[in-house]
Design a protein around this motif. Structure first.
Motif, PDB file in Angstrom:
ATOM      1  N   ALA A  56     -50.063  13.885 -40.767  1.00  0.00           N
ATOM      2  CA  ALA A  56     -50.968  15.016 -41.515  1.00  0.00           C
ATOM      3  C   ALA A  56     -52.111  15.635 -40.678  1.00  0.00           C
ATOM      4  CB  ALA A  56     -51.393  14.546 -42.856  1.00  0.00           C
ATOM      5  N   TRP A  57     -52.332  14.944 -39.425  1.00  0.00           N
ATOM      6  CA  TRP A  57     -53.491  15.647 -38.404  1.00  0.00           C
ATOM      7  C   TRP A  57     -52.825  15.641 -37.288  1.00  0.00           C
ATOM      8  CZ3 TRP A  57     -58.577  15.984 -40.638  1.00  0.00           C
ATOM      9  CH2 TRP A  57     -58.697  15.373 -41.913  1.00  0.00           C
ATOM     10  N   PRO A  58     -52.019  16.375 -36.900  1.00  0.00           N
ATOM     11  CA  PRO A  58     -50.981  16.597 -35.486  1.00  0.00           C
ATOM     12  C   PRO A  58     -52.097  16.723 -34.370  1.00  0.00           C
ATOM     13  CG  PRO A  58     -50.833  18.474 -36.816  1.00  0.00           C
ATOM     14  CD  PRO A  58     -51.410  17.571 -38.055  1.00  0.00           C
ATOM     15  N   GLN A  59     -53.174  17.490 -34.619  1.00  0.00           N
ATOM     16  CA  GLN A  59     -54.090  17.732 -33.514  1.00  0.00           C
ATOM     17  C   GLN A  59     -55.007  16.575 -33.128  1.00  0.00           C
ATOM     18  OE1 GLN A  59     -55.698  21.824 -34.991  1.00  0.00           O
ATOM     19  NE2 GLN A  59     -55.727  22.178 -32.771  1.00  0.00           N
ATOM     20  N   TRP A  60     -54.892  15.420 -34.021  1.00  0.00           N
ATOM     21  CA  TRP A  60     -55.820  14.765 -33.844  1.00  0.00           C
ATOM     22  C   TRP A  60     -55.340  13.125 -33.349  1.00  0.00           C
ATOM     23  CZ3 TRP A  60     -61.141  15.823 -34.565  1.00  0.00           C
ATOM     24  CH2 TRP A  60     -61.055  17.066 -35.194  1.00  0.00           C
ATOM     25  N   ASP A  61     -53.882  13.272 -33.034  1.00  0.00           N
ATOM     26  CA  ASP A  61     -53.201  12.179 -32.986  1.00  0.00           C
ATOM     27  C   ASP A  61     -52.699  11.891 -31.319  1.00  0.00           C
ATOM     28  OD1 ASP A  61     -52.041   9.542 -33.563  1.00  0.00           O
ATOM     29  OD2 ASP A  61     -50.009  10.578 -33.765  1.00  0.00           O
ATOM     30  N   SER A  62     -53.627  12.319 -30.493  1.00  0.00           N
ATOM     31  CA  SER A  62     -53.500  12.248 -28.961  1.00  0.00           C
ATOM     32  C   SER A  62     -53.668  10.792 -28.596  1.00  0.00           C
ATOM     33  CB  SER A  62     -54.080  13.330 -28.320  1.00  0.00           C
ATOM     34  OG  SER A  62     -54.032  14.635 -28.756  1.00  0.00           O
ATOM     35  N   GLU A  63     -52.721   9.990 -27.910  1.00  0.00           N
ATOM     36  CA  GLU A  63     -52.898   8.840 -27.247  1.00  0.00           C
ATOM     37  C   GLU A  63     -53.775   8.733 -26.461  1.00  0.00           C
ATOM     38  OE1 GLU A  63     -52.019   4.913 -27.276  1.00  0.00           O
ATOM     39  OE2 GLU A  63     -51.218   6.195 -28.653  1.00  0.00           O
ATOM     40  N   GLY A  64     -54.953   7.829 -26.607  1.00  0.00           N
ATOM     41  CA  GLY A  64     -56.284   7.549 -25.661  1.00  0.00           C
ATOM     42  C   GLY A  64     -57.221   8.681 -25.461  1.00  0.00           C
ATOM     43  N   GLU A  65     -56.955   9.748 -26.479  1.00  0.00           N
ATOM     44  CA  GLU A  65     -57.907  11.017 -26.179  1.00  0.00           C
ATOM     45  C   GLU A  65     -59.216  10.444 -26.655  1.00  0.00           C
ATOM     46  OE1 GLU A  65     -58.592  15.390 -27.929  1.00  0.00           O
ATOM     47  OE2 GLU A  65     -57.352  14.029 -29.139  1.00  0.00           O
ATOM     48  N   TYR A  66     -60.451  10.700 -25.939  1.00  0.00           N
ATOM     49  CA  TYR A  66     -61.551  10.323 -26.535  1.00  0.00           C
ATOM     50  C   TYR A  66     -62.108  11.822 -27.082  1.00  0.00           C
ATOM     51  CZ  TYR A  66     -66.869  10.576 -26.633  1.00  0.00           C
ATOM     52  OH  TYR A  66     -68.119  10.709 -26.975  1.00  0.00           O
ATOM     53  N   TYR A  67     -62.552  11.616 -28.446  1.00  0.00           N
ATOM     54  CA  TYR A  67     -63.537  12.680 -29.144  1.00  0.00           C
ATOM     55  C   TYR A  67     -64.274  11.965 -30.075  1.00  0.00           C
ATOM     56  CZ  TYR A  67     -59.996  11.948 -33.139  1.00  0.00           C
ATOM     57  OH  TYR A  67     -59.346  11.268 -33.852  1.00  0.00           O
ATOM     58  N   GLY A  70     -66.647   8.833 -40.666  1.00  0.00           N
ATOM     59  CA  GLY A  70     -65.826   7.724 -40.980  1.00  0.00           C
ATOM     60  C   GLY A  70     -64.523   7.829 -41.823  1.00  0.00           C
ATOM     61  N   GLU A  71     -64.873   8.526 -42.695  1.00  0.00           N
ATOM     62  CA  GLU A  71     -63.874   8.819 -43.634  1.00  0.00           C
ATOM     63  C   GLU A  71     -62.804   9.592 -43.168  1.00  0.00           C
ATOM     64  OE1 GLU A  71     -65.695  10.649 -47.019  1.00  0.00           O
ATOM     65  OE2 GLU A  71     -66.314   8.529 -48.095  1.00  0.00           O
ATOM     66  N   MET A  72     -63.005  10.635 -42.327  1.00  0.00           N
ATOM     67  CA  MET A  72     -62.006  11.368 -41.598  1.00  0.00           C
ATOM     68  C   MET A  72     -61.017  10.507 -40.766  1.00  0.00           C
ATOM     69  SD  MET A  72     -62.647  15.084 -39.410  1.00  0.00           S
ATOM     70  CE  MET A  72     -61.406  15.746 -38.461  1.00  0.00           C
ATOM     71  N   GLU A  97     -55.816   7.938 -38.912  1.00  0.00           N
ATOM     72  CA  GLU A  97     -55.231   6.610 -38.928  1.00  0.00           C
ATOM     73  C   GLU A  97     -54.346   6.398 -39.824  1.00  0.00           C
ATOM     74  OE1 GLU A  97     -56.425   1.862 -37.990  1.00  0.00           O
ATOM     75  OE2 GLU A  97     -57.916   3.247 -38.189  1.00  0.00           O
ATOM     76  N   LEU A  98     -54.417   6.586 -41.268  1.00  0.00           N
ATOM     77  CA  LEU A  98     -53.514   6.214 -42.250  1.00  0.00           C
ATOM     78  C   LEU A  98     -52.463   7.253 -42.372  1.00  0.00           C
ATOM     79  CD1 LEU A  98     -55.769   5.450 -45.171  1.00  0.00           C
ATOM     80  CD2 LEU A  98     -54.353   3.956 -44.115  1.00  0.00           C
ATOM     81  N   ASP A  99     -52.743   8.446 -41.943  1.00  0.00           N
ATOM     82  CA  ASP A  99     -51.562   9.365 -41.937  1.00  0.00           C
ATOM     83  C   ASP A  99     -51.544  10.457 -40.726  1.00  0.00           C
ATOM     84  OD1 ASP A  99     -49.417  11.196 -42.886  1.00  0.00           O
ATOM     85  OD2 ASP A  99     -50.563  11.921 -44.356  1.00  0.00           O
ATOM     86  N   PRO A 100     -51.242  10.009 -39.644  1.00  0.00           N
ATOM     87  CA  PRO A 100     -51.406  10.812 -38.409  1.00  0.00           C
ATOM     88  C   PRO A 100     -50.587  12.005 -38.398  1.00  0.00           C
ATOM     89  CG  PRO A 100     -50.298   8.650 -37.894  1.00  0.00           C
ATOM     90  CD  PRO A 100     -50.818   8.361 -39.398  1.00  0.00           C
TER      91      PRO A 100
END
Length: 430
Positions: free
Chosen positions: A359-370, A347-349, A354-357
């Motif tokens: 800083a997390w370039p691999q995790w900001d894929s539109e519509g991606e499920y993970y 949850g914290e991750m 969400e607050l600073d996408p």
């Protein structure tokens, strides 16, 4: 008074022969009706004491002992009979081959299958198919599956009346050994076309159609099964999934490509496999509990509260253990020290992403499920992604598939810790 005609007396030898044949036939009839019936052993021993040359009764006695769970005794009976090399040699070899296959001694089953083919120049298509199964079970998968195909072709030439049976056996054996759905589907299509009355093959073919994104064809087959047996749970689950495809498409809310993009077909196929073979996440965790090393068990946190677990993306896992202490991932014995994440850490991750996408370039894929599942505490993660597969995601590298699912990853750990991996063999190294 006329003389009484002489009445021939029954020949004692004929009477004894008839009694032996009666007991022999009764023993076989009892086995067919109730393989564990206690009179089978009495009858077979009685026949053998009077006619020791009828060594086929030893095979019957071995089959009876196996049915009673006395596998080692059945094995010794057959091995002793094989040592005689009498006219029952081939039948004893085949029976022992089948026993070893049932007892999961696949290398020995393969050795015996090879002996049958050497001893019998007119070996049947069933002998070829049994050898193919044994090859697949000892992880010579492609060679085994080709042998099974060859057995079907042999049946078509030499035993055409049983060709539908050969098609059904091929599909069933491909399923049992974990052939991929792409290979299973055409074999099952042929089998069901030849004999539409087999519900398991019809149902599993329907799931193969779901995997192939043909939900309309799947629904048609599942409807046929459910008309015959409305209580068939596997078919019911498949029909729910099929309508999960068809209803949104009919309403215009989704396209088949939307489902393909998230791997829904693959998840449906794996769900069917897990139900049939008992290889789902619940079963993996239960098997893991039985073999968990003490140091690993000590590093796992207590379960999450059931209500909180239901709100998470990994309800079953978190209700087992809510993560693992940092720095203890090496205790899983894998190449990298990944440990289970807690619901709070996930949850914290998610909040941080969400607050600073940026800083997390691999995790900001539109519509991606993970869903994050494990971390190495150094920036790399194992995540559930497309089709429910488990991927390694780390900074500066592309995602790499690690396992077909979280359950598959856990079954690998069960096997590594000395437990019984119940997955079909074809899934163990994908």
């Amino acid at each position: 008074m006329p003389p009484t005609p002489d009445v021939p007396r029954p020949d004692p030898v004929d009477l004894e022969r008839e009694a032996i044949e009666r007991d022999r036939d009764l023993a076989w009839e009892l086995y067919e009706a109730q393989p564990e019936h206690p009179r089978i052993a009495e009858l077979t021993r009685g026949v053998l004491s009077r006619a020791p040359e009828l060594t086929g009764m030893i095979i019957l006695l071995a089959m009876h002992r196996e049915a009673c769970g006395e596998v080692e005794l059945a094995r010794r009976l057959l091995q002793d009979l094989i040592g005689r090399r009498d006219r029952q040699l081939l039948n004893a070899l085949r029976r022992l081959r089948d026993l070893e296959q049932s007892d999961q001694n696949y290398a020995e089953a393969l050795r015996l299958a090879d002996i049958v083919l050497r001893e019998d120049p007119e070996a049947t298509w069933v002998d070829l198919m049994d050898r193919g199964s044994a090859l697949a079970f000892v992880e010579h998968l492609e060679e085994g599956w080709r042998q099974i195909d060859d057995a079907v072709a042999t049946c078509a030439r030499t035993d055409p009346d049983r060709y539908p049976d050969a098609l059904g056996q091929r599909a069933t054996r491909l399923l049992a050994t974990g052939a991929p759905p792409e290979r299973f589907l055409p074999a099952a299509e042929e089998a069901v076309a030849a004999d539409p009355s087999e519900p398991l093959l019809t149902t599993t073919l329907a799931y193969a159609y779901l995997y192939d994104y043909r939900p309309d064809r799947a629904a048609e087959l599942l409807g046929r099964v459910l008309r015959e047996d409305p209580t068939d749970g596997v078919a019911q689950g498949g029909m729910i999934v099929a309508h999960g495809f068809l209803d949104p498409i009919e309403r215009g809310d989704a396209t088949i490509e939307d489902f393909r993009a998230v791997g829904m077909g693959e998840m449906a196929w794996r769900r069917m496999r897990d139900v049939i073979f008992g290889t789902g996440l619940d079963e993996a965790l239960a098997a893991l509990d039985a073999v968990l090393p003490a140091d690993l068990a000590a590093s796992l946190r207590p379960p999450l509260d059931p209500a909180a677990a239901r709100e998470s993306g990994e309800e079953t896992l978190l209700a087992w253990h809510d993560g693992q202490e940092p720095g203890t991932g090496a205790r899983w014995g894998t190449d990298e020290p990944f440990r289970l994440m807690s619901a709070r850490e996930v949850g914290e991750m998610d909040d941080a992403i969400e607050l600073d996408p940026a800083a997390w370039p691999q995790w900001d894929s539109e519509g991606e499920y993970y869903t994050q599942v494990l971390t190495d505490d150094a920036g790399a993660y194992l995540i559930e992604g497309w089709g429910g597969r488990l991927y390694r995601r780390g900074p500066g590298t592309a995602d790499v598939e690690v396992a077909l699912s979280l359950a598959d990853w856990l079954w690998g750990r069960v096997a590594a810790f000395g437990g019984d991996d119940r997955r079909p063999v074809g899934y163990r190294h994908r």
